[in-house]
Design a protein around this motif. Structure first.
Motif, mmCIF file in Angstrom:
data_model
loop_
_atom_site.group_PDB
_atom_site.id
_atom_site.type_symbol
_atom_site.label_atom_id
_atom_site.label_comp_id
_atom_site.label_asym_id
_atom_site.label_seq_id
_atom_site.Cartn_x
_atom_site.Cartn_y
_atom_site.Cartn_z
ATOM 1 N N GLU A 167 -29.210 1.760 6.199
ATOM 2 C CA GLU A 167 -28.057 2.582 5.837
ATOM 3 C C GLU A 167 -26.907 2.387 6.822
ATOM 4 O O GLU A 167 -25.750 2.256 6.419
ATOM 5 C CB GLU A 167 -28.470 4.055 5.731
ATOM 6 C CG GLU A 167 -29.200 4.314 4.427
ATOM 7 C CD GLU A 167 -29.766 5.726 4.307
ATOM 8 O OE1 GLU A 167 -29.714 6.458 5.316
ATOM 9 O OE2 GLU A 167 -30.273 6.071 3.227
ATOM 10 N N GLU A 168 -27.270 2.286 8.086
ATOM 11 C CA GLU A 168 -26.221 2.078 9.084
ATOM 12 C C GLU A 168 -25.555 0.718 8.889
ATOM 13 O O GLU A 168 -24.338 0.576 8.941
ATOM 14 C CB GLU A 168 -26.805 2.180 10.502
ATOM 15 C CG GLU A 168 -25.719 2.178 11.559
ATOM 16 C CD GLU A 168 -26.281 2.141 12.978
ATOM 17 O OE1 GLU A 168 -27.495 2.374 13.140
ATOM 18 O OE2 GLU A 168 -25.504 1.851 13.901
ATOM 19 N N LEU A 169 -26.397 -0.277 8.659
ATOM 20 C CA LEU A 169 -25.858 -1.620 8.454
ATOM 21 C C LEU A 169 -24.907 -1.651 7.265
ATOM 22 O O LEU A 169 -23.812 -2.217 7.335
ATOM 23 C CB LEU A 169 -26.994 -2.621 8.211
ATOM 24 C CG LEU A 169 -26.464 -3.982 7.754
ATOM 25 C CD1 LEU A 169 -26.127 -4.855 8.935
ATOM 26 C CD2 LEU A 169 -27.383 -4.674 6.804
ATOM 27 N N GLU A 171 -23.238 0.802 5.861
ATOM 28 C CA GLU A 171 -21.994 1.469 6.242
ATOM 29 C C GLU A 171 -21.102 0.513 7.015
ATOM 30 O O GLU A 171 -19.939 0.288 6.665
ATOM 31 C CB GLU A 171 -22.289 2.663 7.169
ATOM 32 C CG GLU A 171 -22.658 3.978 6.498
ATOM 33 C CD GLU A 171 -21.844 4.298 5.275
ATOM 34 O OE1 GLU A 171 -20.602 4.299 5.402
ATOM 35 O OE2 GLU A 171 -22.437 4.526 4.203
ATOM 36 N N ASN A 172 -21.699 -0.063 8.041
ATOM 37 C CA ASN A 172 -20.973 -0.890 8.980
ATOM 38 C C ASN A 172 -20.349 -2.110 8.305
ATOM 39 O O ASN A 172 -19.170 -2.404 8.490
ATOM 40 C CB ASN A 172 -21.954 -1.337 10.081
ATOM 41 C CG ASN A 172 -21.261 -1.416 11.419
ATOM 42 O OD1 ASN A 172 -20.163 -1.951 11.490
ATOM 43 N ND2 ASN A 172 -21.891 -0.879 12.450
ATOM 44 N N VAL A 173 -21.153 -2.774 7.499
ATOM 45 C CA VAL A 173 -20.670 -4.037 6.932
ATOM 46 C C VAL A 173 -19.626 -3.779 5.850
ATOM 47 O O VAL A 173 -18.659 -4.526 5.717
ATOM 48 C CB VAL A 173 -21.847 -4.918 6.435
ATOM 49 C CG1 VAL A 173 -22.398 -4.431 5.109
ATOM 50 C CG2 VAL A 173 -21.396 -6.362 6.308
ATOM 51 N N THR A 174 -19.789 -2.687 5.078
ATOM 52 C CA THR A 174 -18.787 -2.437 4.043
ATOM 53 C C THR A 174 -17.464 -1.994 4.669
ATOM 54 O O THR A 174 -16.404 -2.449 4.252
ATOM 55 C CB THR A 174 -19.264 -1.379 3.021
ATOM 56 O OG1 THR A 174 -19.701 -0.231 3.728
ATOM 57 C CG2 THR A 174 -20.391 -1.894 2.159
ATOM 58 N N VAL A 175 -17.535 -1.158 5.687
ATOM 59 C CA VAL A 175 -16.298 -0.744 6.355
ATOM 60 C C VAL A 175 -15.593 -1.969 6.933
ATOM 61 O O VAL A 175 -14.378 -2.157 6.770
ATOM 62 C CB VAL A 175 -16.593 0.300 7.461
ATOM 63 C CG1 VAL A 175 -15.363 0.501 8.340
ATOM 64 C CG2 VAL A 175 -17.035 1.605 6.836
ATOM 65 N N ALA A 176 -16.376 -2.837 7.578
ATOM 66 C CA ALA A 176 -15.787 -4.041 8.162
ATOM 67 C C ALA A 176 -15.145 -4.911 7.086
ATOM 68 O O ALA A 176 -14.060 -5.465 7.294
ATOM 69 C CB ALA A 176 -16.873 -4.825 8.898
ATOM 70 N N GLY A 187 -25.217 -8.136 11.574
ATOM 71 C CA GLY A 187 -26.629 -8.011 11.843
ATOM 72 C C GLY A 187 -26.842 -6.851 12.792
ATOM 73 O O GLY A 187 -26.190 -6.793 13.834
ATOM 74 N N LEU A 188 -27.711 -5.897 12.421
ATOM 75 C CA LEU A 188 -27.970 -4.724 13.265
ATOM 76 C C LEU A 188 -29.464 -4.460 13.286
ATOM 77 O O LEU A 188 -30.062 -4.334 12.217
ATOM 78 C CB LEU A 188 -27.288 -3.477 12.699
ATOM 79 C CG LEU A 188 -25.805 -3.214 12.932
ATOM 80 C CD1 LEU A 188 -25.419 -1.895 12.281
ATOM 81 C CD2 LEU A 188 -25.494 -3.198 14.413
ATOM 82 N N SER A 189 -30.032 -4.379 14.433
ATOM 83 C CA SER A 189 -31.464 -4.093 14.622
ATOM 84 C C SER A 189 -32.352 -4.721 13.537
ATOM 85 O O SER A 189 -33.083 -4.039 12.820
ATOM 86 C CB SER A 189 -31.702 -2.575 14.705
ATOM 87 O OG SER A 189 -30.949 -1.880 13.748
HETATM 88 C C1 LIG Z 1 -20.982 -0.560 13.558
HETATM 89 O O1 LIG Z 1 -22.000 -0.667 14.498
HETATM 90 C C2 LIG Z 1 -21.578 -0.537 15.840
HETATM 91 C C3 LIG Z 1 -22.726 -0.811 16.751
HETATM 92 O O2 LIG Z 1 -23.936 -0.519 16.192
HETATM 93 C C4 LIG Z 1 -21.055 0.859 16.061
HETATM 94 O O3 LIG Z 1 -20.645 1.017 17.389
HETATM 95 C C5 LIG Z 1 -19.905 1.054 15.139
HETATM 96 O O4 LIG Z 1 -19.439 2.365 15.253
HETATM 97 C C6 LIG Z 1 -20.295 0.781 13.729
HETATM 98 N N1 LIG Z 1 -19.121 0.774 12.924
HETATM 99 C C7 LIG Z 1 -19.028 1.507 11.839
HETATM 100 C C8 LIG Z 1 -17.729 1.410 11.130
HETATM 101 O O5 LIG Z 1 -19.928 2.192 11.399
#
Ligand SMILES: *[C@@H]1O[C@H](CO)[C@@H](O)[C@H](O)[C@H]1NC(C)=O
Ligand SMILES: *[C@@H]1O[C@H](CO)[C@@H](O)[C@H](O)[C@H]1NC(C)=O
Ligand SMILES: *[C@@H]1O[C@H](CO)[C@@H](O)[C@H](O)[C@H]1NC(C)=O
Ligand SMILES: *[C@@H]1O[C@H](CO)[C@@H](O)[C@H](O)[C@H]1NC(C)=O
Ligand SMILES: *[C@@H]1O[C@H](CO)[C@@H](O)[C@H](O)[C@H]1NC(C)=O
Ligand SMILES: *[C@@H]1O[C@H](CO)[C@@H](O)[C@H](O)[C@H]1NC(C)=O
Ligand SMILES: *[C@@H]1O[C@H](CO)[C@@H](O)[C@H](O)[C@H]1NC(C)=O
Ligand SMILES: *[C@@H]1O[C@H](CO)[C@@H](O)[C@H](O)[C@H]1NC(C)=O
Length: 668
Positions: A167-169, A171-176, A187-189
């Motif tokens: 879920e974190e990944l 979030e992260n990849v779509t926002v990016a 790539g996250l954990s």
């Molecule tokens: C993406 O992941 C990094 C490190 O895990 C975190 O610091 C950052 O806040 C995350 N970015 C978003 C937009 O969730």
């Protein structure tokens, strides 16, 4: 072992070359198919208008993708509009992008004649539609997720933490991606993700699309892999690192070259490079074994330029499939005469689009058959699979097909005995070559007079390997789709679908009897009209030469005619095991000292005999055949349903069993 420094330099540069080659040839275009969607109920009303536009559309998209790794284009016609978009995901190299696009373009036409279709590969996307979809971000009906995973699902104890990571990944990849012009990898954990929006989408559209894809893909948990397939974007997570990290690959390649240059004069270079090469090869090989197989197929298709004709070239060669150029109509497609830019005359067989389903097998077949050359076989020059239809390109054989001589009512051209004998021998040699002359054995499955073409010297050439399938180790195999022409089909093939070389021998036997008697075999006519039955009757009455064509007016060597007729009967014996091999047939025909055995068994004559002999499916078989009788026109004037390559719309009265199947639900 001694290395001179010059040798070493040579060796090292060769090794560098090899390394580059490996990294090129083993790169991964990610052509595995994540989803293919066709509009099943919306099909083009007029395919003859639709296909040319489709081809043009795909051609334009090709050039765009070649230049920019993506492209969109619209043909806005008065009656038909086609909009298309193709895009590679941005981590693919240009080569991989082209390979991926090539794969998607080859596979997407499986949907034709649907007016709308989209295909998601793991490296690229291709869609065409009848309306402007370029700013479509989500689709309430078609959007979906593919949760299939080669590495299974996360175990119960790791599932909660895995879910958090994914879920974190996501979030992260779509926002990016939304911030980075619609593309990101992360790539996250231990979880990897890729998000890609189509370039025609606005930032808002991209955001909306990825938000929906995120929700869909999260539904895949605890699967270790998930792909969101939306109208405007693609989102994938996986526990395997599937994408190419641009930065990483740049740096590693740069440092690799640097190292290589620095130490290339020492023996250490040799050891290190060999180790490195072996390792690189091993690592990549392991990862991409499956893709390599697919890649090999695609590369084969695109590199074998001498086999791969461009659709446009063939279109022009046949004057856009001008009806005036049409020289034949068969069950699988129509045949056109064409002239290539270099003046070479060819025959182009246009397979109907619905045979597209076997496009994958098709290429194997073309590769297989194009290697086979014999003076009595029509040469396959190549094919085209890019357009809306599959096209086969054959050498052009100027004269008519044998059935036109046989069925010529006016007997304008009566073949002399010598000519007939020559044709029989040539045909036998051609089939014998298929059965054993080449490295692979091929059963033709559709030997008949309309598939035997005659060149200027009346030398026969066997045509239409479209139905041919080679079969590997097992001698008898059950063919799934029975194809062939009633009247030439061996009983065991007809009833049980059992396909061996002996089925061809049977068809050849029918052809021989037709040649000698100057009559076509009236398949399954239950009275005495059947050619096979007539010849057998004369044979039993010791009067077999009575069945020789009366138009020869007795001008034939009696003994030779007797022998040829006997061979015909030997080949059409009901039991496959009693029939001779084609090699034996050739020997009987050409070696005058060869003793020709007496035929033991009458040929397969009518349905009731067959149905009783074959235990089991009595009722279904006989009713099948009885229905088939009704469909067969017995006169020489009915329109041709099944003759194939290069026979002009000449009269033949046989139907293809496959056509019959299509009209009924019966199955063997
Ligand atoms: C993406 O992941 C990094 C490190 O895990 C975190 O610091 C950052 O806040 C995350 N970015 C978003 C937009 O969730
Ligand atoms: C889902 O993706 C896998 C892997 O690419 C593929 O084999 C499978 O056919 C896809 N499923 C559907 C329904 O397309
Ligand atoms: C399809 O289009 C062609 C070319 O305009 C036309 O000749 C033909 O009659 C059309 N067929 C149908 C079924 O509308
Ligand atoms: C692709 O690039 C070539 C050369 O760079 C150019 O000539 C051609 O016009 C371009 N094609 C398209 C469709 O942009
Ligand atoms: C295509 O044509 C239709 C009507 O003929 C028009 O409404 C539409 O805007 C056109 N689209 C493009 C991209 O030109
Ligand atoms: C973009 O989408 C909107 C609806 O979401 C539509 O009204 C508009 O015509 C589209 N724009 C183009 C250029 O097709
Ligand atoms: C790749 O390089 C760019 C610029 O060179 C940088 O902004 C980006 O963070 C790098 N990405 C990764 C995953 O290292
Ligand atoms: C890696 O290569 C790509 C294209 O070759 C280039 O656009 C990108 O800037 C490079 N990244 C780095 C960090 O050098």
């Amino acid at each position: 072992m001694q290395f001179s420094s010059q040798n070493l330099v040579h060796f090292t540069s060769w090794l560098i070359f090899l390394l580059n080659f490996i990294s090129f040839s083993l790169s991964d275009p990610r052509i595995s198919e994540a989803g293919l969607f066709c509009s099943k109920n919306r099909v083009a009303p007029n395919t003859s208008l639709f296909f040319p536009i489709f081809v043009k559309e795909m051609e334009v998209i090709s050039t765009l993708v070649t230049n920019n790794s993506w492209g969109h284009y619209a043909v806005n016609g008065t009656q038909i509009s086609i909009y298309a978009l193709a895009q590679c995901y941005q981590d693919l190299s240009q080569t991989d992008c082209l390979l991926c696009y090539a794969a998607s373009r080859t596979w997407l036409p499986r949907c034709l004649p649907a007016v709308s279709a989209r295909i998601y590969l793991d490296g690229c996307f291709l869609r065409y539609d009848d309306h402007n979809f370029f700013n479509e971000s989500i689709d309430p009906i078609m959007d979906t997720a593919n949760c299939s995973s080669s590495s299974g699902v996360a175990s119960a104890e790791e599932a909660p933490s895995f879910r958090t990571s994914v879920e974190e990944l996501i979030e992260n990849v779509t926002v990016a991606a939304v911030m980075n012009k619609g593309y990101a990898v992360k790539g996250l954990s231990g979880v990897y993700g890729l998000a890609q929006c189509w370039k025609t989408l606005s930032n808002e559209g991209c955001k909306e699309c990825l938000a929906k894809a995120s929700r869909n893909v999260k539904g895949c948990l605890p699967s270790r892999e998930g792909r969101g397939l939306n109208a405007g974007c693609y989102l994938r997570y996986s526990t395997e690192k599937f994408y190419t990290d641009q930065n990483a690959s740049n740096t590693s390649r740069a440092s690799r070259t640097g190292k290589t240059v620095a130490i290339s004069s020492s023996v250490a270079a040799f050891c290190m490079l060999s180790f490195f090469a072996a390792y690189a090869f091993y690592a990549r090989f392991k990862k991409t074994k499956q893709e390599r197989k697919n890649l090999g197929r695609i590369l084969n298709a695109y590199n074998k330029s001498n086999l791969n004709f461009k659709y446009e070239t063939l279109e022009k060669a046949t004057n856009y499939f001008d009806l005036k150029m049409k020289i034949g109509q068969g069950g699988a497609g129509s045949v056109y005469r064409g002239t290539l830019p270099d003046g070479k005359v060819i025959a182009v067989k246009r397979l109907f689009y619905n045979t597209r389903q076997w496009v994958d097998e098709f290429f194997n077949e073309v590769n297989l058959i194009s290697g086979i050359q014999h003076k009595n076989l029509v040469k396959l020059l190549g094919c085209s699979i890019e357009g809306p239809e599959s096209l086969l390109v054959y050498e052009f054989v100027p004269n008519m097909s044998l059935d036109q001589y046989l069925c010529d009512k006016n007997k304008v051209r009566i073949l002399s005995w010598k000519e007939r004998f020559q044709i029989v021998v040539g045909t036998a040699e051609g089939i014998a070559f298929l059965h054993g002359g080449a490295e692979i054995r091929i059963v033709h499955r559709d030997i008949k007079s309309s598939n035997v073409l005659l060149d200027d010297n009346l030398s026969p050439k066997i045509a239409d390997f479209g139905l041919a399938r080679h079969f590997a180790e097992d001698k008898t195999h059950l063919s799934t789709g029975i194809a062939g022409t009633l009247g030439y089909m061996a009983p065991e093939y007809l009833v049980k679908g059992q396909l061996t070389e002996k089925a061809d021998v049977y068809s050849f036997g029918v052809l021989v009897l037709e040649m000698v008697s100057g009559r076509k075999n009236n398949a399954f006519v239950e009275d005495s009209g059947s050619l096979l039955q007539t010849v057998w009757k004369f044979y039993k009455m010791d009067n077999i030469t009575e069945s020789v064509d009366p138009s020869l007016k007795g001008d034939f060597p009696t003994l030779e005619a007797l022998n040829v007729l006997k061979i015909g009967l030997l080949c059409t014996q009901a039991s496959a095991s009693l029939r001779p091999s084609m090699e034996e047939v050739v020997q009987m025909l050409t070696d005058f000292n060869c003793e020709i055995p007496e035929p033991k068994q009458p040929p397969f004559i009518n349905a009731t005999l067959l149905a009783v002999n074959s235990s089991g499916s009595y009722s279904s078989t006989s009713s099948l055949l009885r229905n088939a009788f009704n469909k067969i026109e017995v006169s020489c004037t009915s329109t041709d349903q099944s003759s194939s390559l290069q026979s002009s719309s000449g009269p033949v009265r046989s139907v293809e069993l496959r056509d019959y199947y299509n009209n009924s639900s019966s199955q063997i």
